[in-house]
Design a protein around this motif. Structure first.
Motif, PDB file in Angstrom:
ATOM      1  N   HIS A   1      33.742   1.991  27.060  1.00 21.27           N
ATOM      2  CA  HIS A   1      34.441   1.697  25.813  1.00 21.27           C
ATOM      3  C   HIS A   1      35.927   2.012  25.882  1.00 21.27           C
ATOM      4  N   ARG A   2      36.354   2.746  26.896  1.00 18.71           N
ATOM      5  CA  ARG A   2      37.779   3.060  27.064  1.00 18.71           C
ATOM      6  C   ARG A   2      38.136   2.831  28.526  1.00 18.71           C
TER       7      ARG A   2
ATOM      8  N   GLN B   1      35.953   5.276  30.614  1.00 16.38           N
ATOM      9  CA  GLN B   1      35.066   6.185  29.887  1.00 16.38           C
ATOM     10  C   GLN B   1      33.890   5.413  29.322  1.00 16.38           C
ATOM     11  N   GLY B   2      32.713   6.000  29.429  1.00 13.53           N
ATOM     12  CA  GLY B   2      31.498   5.393  28.912  1.00 13.53           C
ATOM     13  C   GLY B   2      30.496   6.447  28.507  1.00 13.53           C
ATOM     14  N   GLY B   3      29.265   6.001  28.285  1.00 14.33           N
ATOM     15  CA  GLY B   3      28.193   6.927  27.939  1.00 14.33           C
ATOM     16  C   GLY B   3      27.895   7.030  26.461  1.00 14.33           C
ATOM     17  N   ASP B   4      28.589   6.236  25.642  1.00 13.83           N
ATOM     18  CA  ASP B   4      28.348   6.237  24.205  1.00 13.83           C
ATOM     19  C   ASP B   4      27.549   4.992  23.850  1.00 13.83           C
ATOM     20  N   PRO B   5      26.287   5.142  23.457  1.00 19.45           N
ATOM     21  CA  PRO B   5      25.468   3.965  23.154  1.00 19.45           C
ATOM     22  C   PRO B   5      25.970   3.159  21.964  1.00 19.45           C
ATOM     23  N   THR B   6      26.811   3.735  21.109  1.00 17.83           N
ATOM     24  CA  THR B   6      27.351   2.975  19.975  1.00 17.83           C
ATOM     25  C   THR B   6      28.538   2.122  20.397  1.00 17.83           C
ATOM     26  N   GLY B   7      29.142   2.437  21.561  1.00 21.32           N
ATOM     27  CA  GLY B   7      30.296   1.693  22.040  1.00 21.32           C
ATOM     28  C   GLY B   7      31.587   2.006  21.314  1.00 21.32           C
TER      29      GLY B   7
END
Length: 158
Positions: free
Chosen positions: A75-76, A84-90
């Protein structure tokens, strides 16, 4: 490049990432655990520093094993700095650890963000680790206070 109010660069594609586990607790000879990150632009393997950050590594390994990161987007993306990732909401504001909402930092002074391919936990301040992570794209000494998980082993393929 412009910036969205949520801090994300405008005009940068979000890239799906699916993580698969190559081995959970290392080789029979006691080697470090490894995780293979499979993305739409290739895959690479990271060796986890389980002895330096056991709770952080366990969280990342278990979330990977559960498929938590499957098809989650980066998402970033900041050119020459991090993805950067790992956020299921995006959105960059979501995600939970295996321990509940948040868990404490495991910062080790001897571990540094010295180049591309360093995997660390992303958080919103001290002791706020959840599921989000970042990967350095270049040396990033300003991030040396982040809970450090691993170092990239292979070059990106694909």
């Amino acid at each position: 490049m412009g910036w969205h109010p949520n801090g994300n660069p405008v005009g940068v594609a979000q890239t799906p990432v699916a993580l698969s586990l190559s081995t959970m607790w290392g080789s029979a000879g006691g080697g470090a655990p490894e995780v293979t990150l499979e993305t739409s632009i290739g895959s690479f393997t990271v060796e986890l520093y389980n002895k330096h950050a056991p709770r952080t590594c366990r969280n990342f390994l278990e979330l990977s094993r559960r498929g938590y990161y499957d098809n989650v987007k980066f998402h970033r993306i900041i050119k020459d700095f991090i993805v950067q990732g790992g956020d299921p909401t995006g959105t960059g504001t979501g995600g939970e650890s295996i321990y509940g909402s948040k868990f404490g930092d495991e910062i080790q002074e001897e571990l540094k963000h010295t180049g591309a391919g360093i995997l660390s936990m992303a958080n919103a301040g001290p002791n706020t680790n959840g599921s989000q992570f970042f990967i350095t794209l270049a040396p990033a000494q300003s991030l040396d206070v982040s809970p450090f998980i691993s170092e990239k082993q292979d070059n990106c393929e694909g």
